[in-house]
Motif scaffolding. Structure first.
Motif, PDB file in Angstrom:
ATOM      1  N   SER A 211     -13.381   7.001  -5.267  1.00 25.77           N
ATOM      2  CA  SER A 211     -12.332   8.006  -5.036  1.00 25.77           C
ATOM      3  C   SER A 211     -11.171   7.447  -4.231  1.00 25.77           C
ATOM      4  O   SER A 211     -10.945   7.824  -3.074  1.00 25.77           O
ATOM      5  N   GLN A 248     -13.116  15.358  -7.062  1.00 21.88           N
ATOM      6  CA  GLN A 248     -13.478  15.645  -5.679  1.00 21.88           C
ATOM      7  C   GLN A 248     -12.435  16.501  -4.969  1.00 21.88           C
ATOM      8  O   GLN A 248     -12.784  17.409  -4.204  1.00 21.88           O
ATOM      9  N   THR A 264     -20.604  18.834  -6.095  1.00 25.15           N
ATOM     10  CA  THR A 264     -20.269  17.414  -6.239  1.00 25.15           C
ATOM     11  C   THR A 264     -21.400  16.669  -6.942  1.00 25.15           C
ATOM     12  O   THR A 264     -21.170  15.886  -7.878  1.00 25.15           O
ATOM     13  N   CYS A 344     -17.743   7.929  -1.666  1.00 24.99           N
ATOM     14  CA  CYS A 344     -17.214   9.258  -1.967  1.00 24.99           C
ATOM     15  C   CYS A 344     -18.132  10.377  -1.476  1.00 24.99           C
ATOM     16  O   CYS A 344     -17.691  11.521  -1.316  1.00 24.99           O
ATOM     17  N   CYS A 345     -19.406  10.080  -1.231  1.00 28.88           N
ATOM     18  CA  CYS A 345     -20.328  11.120  -0.772  1.00 28.88           C
ATOM     19  C   CYS A 345     -20.083  11.504   0.687  1.00 28.88           C
ATOM     20  O   CYS A 345     -20.576  12.535   1.140  1.00 28.88           O
TER      21      CYS A 345
END
Length: 401
Positions: A211, A248, A264, A344-345
């Motif tokens: 991302s 996202q 997500t 990205c998490c």
């Protein structure tokens, strides 16, 4: 150099009955992939063994490379002799002297796979042992606890003589257990899940959700480096890099904060399923462990799994975090995973994530977010690179062996 061959043994493969030949061929293929860094080295299959012909290459360096290949029980540096008792005795003496001069007790273990050889293995043992005693000083035979075991493997193409064994990675050859798509993040858990899947023979491809600009090139490099470590265990790994920024930010703008993590993960599974279908992959693999974080409760897994009909394999499901970290250190991925670059998490991470999300509620939230075109766009724009096994090196696996 006395050692001109490597003998590769396998344990679990011997139990595969009529399918054994298929497993052996897959193991041979994987070994050949790894030794391409040594262009003169050749590998061939014979009954119950794989023989590596060194052709002048450094045997220790080649052994270090192939011992991480799954499916190998053990391997030994060996010298090849002609099929005569005179050649076997002289070669065995040279191997014994080359192995370790400080070890004085030994035993000889002969195995006659080539039954046309005129001397039985029971007679080869004393013939060779007596020759070594006669031509060395301060040595003795100890059949119970020898310091050196001299192994003599008599085959039709020649006799292979070795001392000592190097433990292999065991498991099954990668490529013998189907194909799985590993959801590879920048964290500690997912590379370990990939390692355990490889050990059961699963060919893995990896998918990573990137991302930018919220995640950097350093975060992506972590994933590439982790994939390279995994590739050392027996096969090239194709890495699919998914542009995830639009999805996202859409989740951040349209989904209630308590369900953002759940949605997500559902989006990731939707994309992973589409990529897996395109690549003819039969399962999705991830590093989830029950109860470790909010998105990894049984209830969360149930709600997240709703969006795919593919099996989702969780090799770490019942493992403690400490055990996972220890295994990550052992296989060499831990130092990579703890580099301080977010994936990205961890961006847009809400503080009120629900631990027992409901399927119906997650679906209702998603109905307010026109995500389908974004999912398709992410799949179409996914970049794929190949991480080569021949260029990779595994981590500190010694404590596993």
């Amino acid at each position: 150099m006395i050692f001109d061959h490597i003998i590769v043994r396998y344990g679990e493969l011997a139990l595969k009955g009529q399918n054994r030949k298929l497993f052996e061929k897959q193991l041979l293929h994987n070994i050949r992939q790894v030794i391409t860094a040594f262009p003169d080295v050749k590998a061939k299959r014979t009954y119950g063994r794989i023989i590596i012909e060194l052709h002048g290459e450094n045997g220790s360096e080649v052994a270090e490379k192939i011992r991480f290949v799954f499916g190998i029980s053990s391997l030994s540096l060996a010298a090849k002799a002609e099929n005569s008792i005179e050649s076997i005795r002289s070669t065995a003496l040279a191997v014994f002297k080359a192995y370790d001069g400080s070890k004085n007790t030994f035993k000889v273990s002969a195995r006659r796979a080539y039954k046309n050889f005129p001397v039985s293995s029971q007679k080869v043992n004393p013939a060779v042992g007596g020759w070594i005693l006669e031509h060395t000083e301060e040595t003795s035979v100890d059949v119970h606890q020898p310091q050196v075991e001299l192994t003599i493997d008599i085959r039709e193409q020649g006799t292979y003589i070795s001392c000592g064994r190097i433990s292999g990675a065991k498991g099954l050859p990668v490529g013998s257990g189907g194909r799985g798509l590993l959801m590879l993040s920048g964290g500690i858990d997912s590379p370990v899940a990939g390692y355990l899947s490889l050990k059961r023979g699963v060919t893995i491809e990896a998918i990573h959700f990137h991302s930018p600009p919220y995640t950097t090139s350093h975060a992506l490099q972590k994933v590439k480096d982790a994939a390279e470590v995994l590739s050392a265990y027996g096969a090239d790994i194709r890495l699919h890099i998914v542009p995830f920024t639009s999805i996202q930010t859409g989740i951040r703008d349209h989904i209630h904060s308590s369900y953002q993590m759940t949605v997500t993960r559902r989006m990731m599974l939707r994309i992973a399923e589409k990529v897996a279908g395109r690549e003819n992959i039969q399962a999705i693999i991830n590093g989830e462990s029950i109860g470790q974080v909010a998105s990894q409760t049984i209830e969360s897994m149930y709600t997240i799994n709703e969006v795919t009909t593919m099996p989702v394999i969780r090799p770490l499901a019942a493992m403690d975090k400490e055990d996972v970290m220890e295994l990550a250190e052992t296989i060499g991925t831990y130092p990579i995973s703890i580099r301080p670059y977010e994936d990205c998490c961890t961006i847009f991470l809400p503080t009120d994530s629900v631990t027992k999300p409901l399927r119906g509620k997650a679906s209702r939230f998603e109905n307010h977010f026109h995500y389908e075109p974004l999912v398709e766009e992410a799949v179409q724009q996914t970049e794929t690179i190949t991480i080569s096994a021949s260029a990779a090196s595994a981590g500190g696996i010694d404590s596993l062996l």
